[in-house]
Scaffold this motif. Structure first.
Motif, short mmCIF file in Angstrom:
data_model
loop_
_atom_site.label_atom_id
_atom_site.label_comp_id
_atom_site.label_asym_id
_atom_site.label_seq_id
_atom_site.Cartn_x
_atom_site.Cartn_y
_atom_site.Cartn_z
N ARG A 47 -6.55 6.91 16.13
CA ARG A 47 -7.55 5.68 15.51
C ARG A 47 -8.64 6.34 14.27
N LYS A 48 -8.82 7.70 14.94
CA LYS A 48 -10.16 8.54 13.44
C LYS A 48 -9.23 8.34 12.44
N VAL A 49 -8.11 8.62 12.25
CA VAL A 49 -7.35 9.04 11.24
C VAL A 49 -7.01 7.99 9.91
N VAL A 50 -6.68 6.40 11.01
CA VAL A 50 -6.53 5.70 10.66
C VAL A 50 -7.80 4.60 9.80
N VAL A 51 -8.54 5.04 10.94
CA VAL A 51 -10.14 4.85 10.14
C VAL A 51 -10.80 5.18 9.21
N LEU A 52 -10.39 6.72 9.06
CA LEU A 52 -11.38 6.67 7.91
C LEU A 52 -10.68 7.32 6.53
N ARG A 53 -9.28 6.76 6.91
CA ARG A 53 -8.43 6.95 5.70
C ARG A 53 -8.32 5.12 5.60
N ASP A 54 -7.33 4.15 5.56
CA ASP A 54 -7.61 2.86 5.55
C ASP A 54 -8.94 2.00 6.20
N ILE A 55 -10.27 1.93 6.47
CA ILE A 55 -10.69 1.68 5.97
C ILE A 55 -11.92 2.90 5.65
N THR A 56 -12.58 3.06 6.01
CA THR A 56 -13.76 3.75 5.36
C THR A 56 -13.45 4.56 4.17
N GLY A 57 -12.26 4.85 3.91
CA GLY A 57 -11.49 5.47 2.26
C GLY A 57 -11.88 6.31 1.73
N LEU A 58 -12.00 7.25 2.68
CA LEU A 58 -11.73 8.41 2.58
C LEU A 58 -10.46 9.04 2.16
N SER A 59 -10.68 10.57 1.27
CA SER A 59 -9.58 11.38 0.95
C SER A 59 -8.78 11.63 1.68
N TYR A 60 -7.92 12.42 1.32
CA TYR A 60 -7.67 13.30 2.63
C TYR A 60 -8.46 14.97 2.67
N GLU A 61 -8.51 15.26 1.29
CA GLU A 61 -9.46 16.43 1.90
C GLU A 61 -10.61 16.10 2.69
N GLU A 62 -11.35 14.41 2.08
CA GLU A 62 -12.72 14.18 2.87
C GLU A 62 -12.33 13.99 5.30
N ILE A 63 -11.16 13.46 5.16
CA ILE A 63 -10.76 13.04 6.28
C ILE A 63 -10.75 14.75 7.02
N ALA A 64 -9.96 16.15 6.25
CA ALA A 64 -10.01 17.00 6.49
C ALA A 64 -11.13 17.48 6.47
N GLY A 65 -12.08 17.49 6.13
CA GLY A 65 -13.35 18.06 6.39
C GLY A 65 -14.22 17.05 7.67
N VAL A 66 -13.97 16.30 8.05
CA VAL A 66 -13.83 15.58 8.63
C VAL A 66 -14.17 15.69 10.14
N LEU A 67 -12.60 15.98 10.34
CA LEU A 67 -11.91 16.40 11.80
C LEU A 67 -10.86 17.93 12.10
N GLN A 68 -12.04 18.92 10.40
CA GLN A 68 -11.42 20.06 10.53
C GLN A 68 -10.29 20.36 11.20
N LEU A 69 -9.24 19.46 10.14
CA LEU A 69 -8.54 19.79 10.09
C LEU A 69 -7.49 19.99 8.80
N SER A 70 -6.45 20.92 8.63
CA SER A 70 -5.70 20.95 7.22
C SER A 70 -5.21 19.95 6.41
N GLU A 71 -4.68 19.28 5.24
CA GLU A 71 -4.86 18.08 5.09
C GLU A 71 -3.71 17.69 5.24
N GLY A 72 -2.81 19.13 5.18
CA GLY A 72 -1.25 18.36 5.56
C GLY A 72 -1.23 18.32 7.02
N THR A 73 -2.20 18.50 7.98
CA THR A 73 -1.72 17.36 9.50
C THR A 73 -2.62 15.97 9.34
N VAL A 74 -3.80 16.03 8.80
CA VAL A 74 -3.94 15.16 8.33
C VAL A 74 -2.95 13.70 8.08
#
Length: 207
Positions: free
Chosen positions: A141-168
């Motif tokens: 839910r976090k990754v869908v919300v951050l990408r499709d609703i909040t509109g963050l880039s993969y890089e930004e999501i990776a920073g928020v969730l502390q994951l690699s972009e590939g994992t995101v």
């Protein structure tokens, strides 16, 4: 970016006007992110207020090499996790009133039809998407919300969730696939068309 740096500098100096500017810029995205995580307007509003409080108290410790938005969204997710855990430990009792004979009557919850909630709840498809989001695991839910609703880039999501972009990207693919499956399994007209539901539809469901 320069304007963001200037805003941070003003915030760290305790500039009240800067904090008002910060709230104006971030209140909608913080609220909608919290709403998607917590599922109701009242908790989302409480979460937003807690986020603003934590930002106000913690901005002096903000690292200038980090993105302000990333830091703010991390705080928002942490607040949502804290609220979810607190509610799990202390379930809310129903509101009741006692009559003259000692009997109790459960009070109806106030009408929230005029609450500042997204209009997605007024349409069938948006209701289905919102319900499907709640059935996803917290991680998906976090990754869908951050990408499709909040509109963050993969890089930004990776920073928020502390994951690699590939994992995101991998997690987002699985999350969207599960979301489509939940909608298909819903059995009604628009859910059966889940394969045609776009990421833009999901995004509009959060606004």
């Amino acid at each position: 970016m320069k304007s963001v740096d200037q805003l941070v500098a003003r915030l760290q100096k305790g500039d009240d006007a800067a904090f008002e500017e910060f709230v104006s810029q971030y209140e909608k995205s913080i609220y909608h992110l919290a709403l998607r995580q917590l599922g109701n307007t009242h908790d989302a509003q409480d979460a937003a207020q807690e986020v603003f409080l934590r930002v106000y108290r913690g901005i002096r410790h903000f690292r200038e090499d980090a993105r302000l938005s990333t830091w703010v969204y991390q705080i928002t997710l942490n607040v949502c996790v804290d609220m979810t855990r607190k509610k799990a430990r202390h379930p809310e009792a129903a509101l009741v009133q006692t009559d003259g004979d000692g009997g109790e009557t459960e009070l109806e919850m106030p009408d929230e039809s005029y609450a500042p909630e997204p209009l997605y709840e007024r349409t069938e498809l948006r209701e289905e998407i919102a319900g499907a989001l709640e059935k996803l695991s917290p991680e998906h839910r976090k990754v869908v919300v951050l990408r499709d609703i909040t509109g963050l880039s993969y890089e930004e999501i990776a920073g928020v969730l502390q994951l690699s972009e590939g994992t995101v990207k991998s997690r987002l693919f699985r999350a969207r696939d599960k979301l489509a499956a939940i909608l298909r399994d819903g059995g009604n007209k628009s859910a059966r068309k889940a394969s045609k539901i776009s990421n833009a539809d999901i995004g509009r469901a959060g606004r």
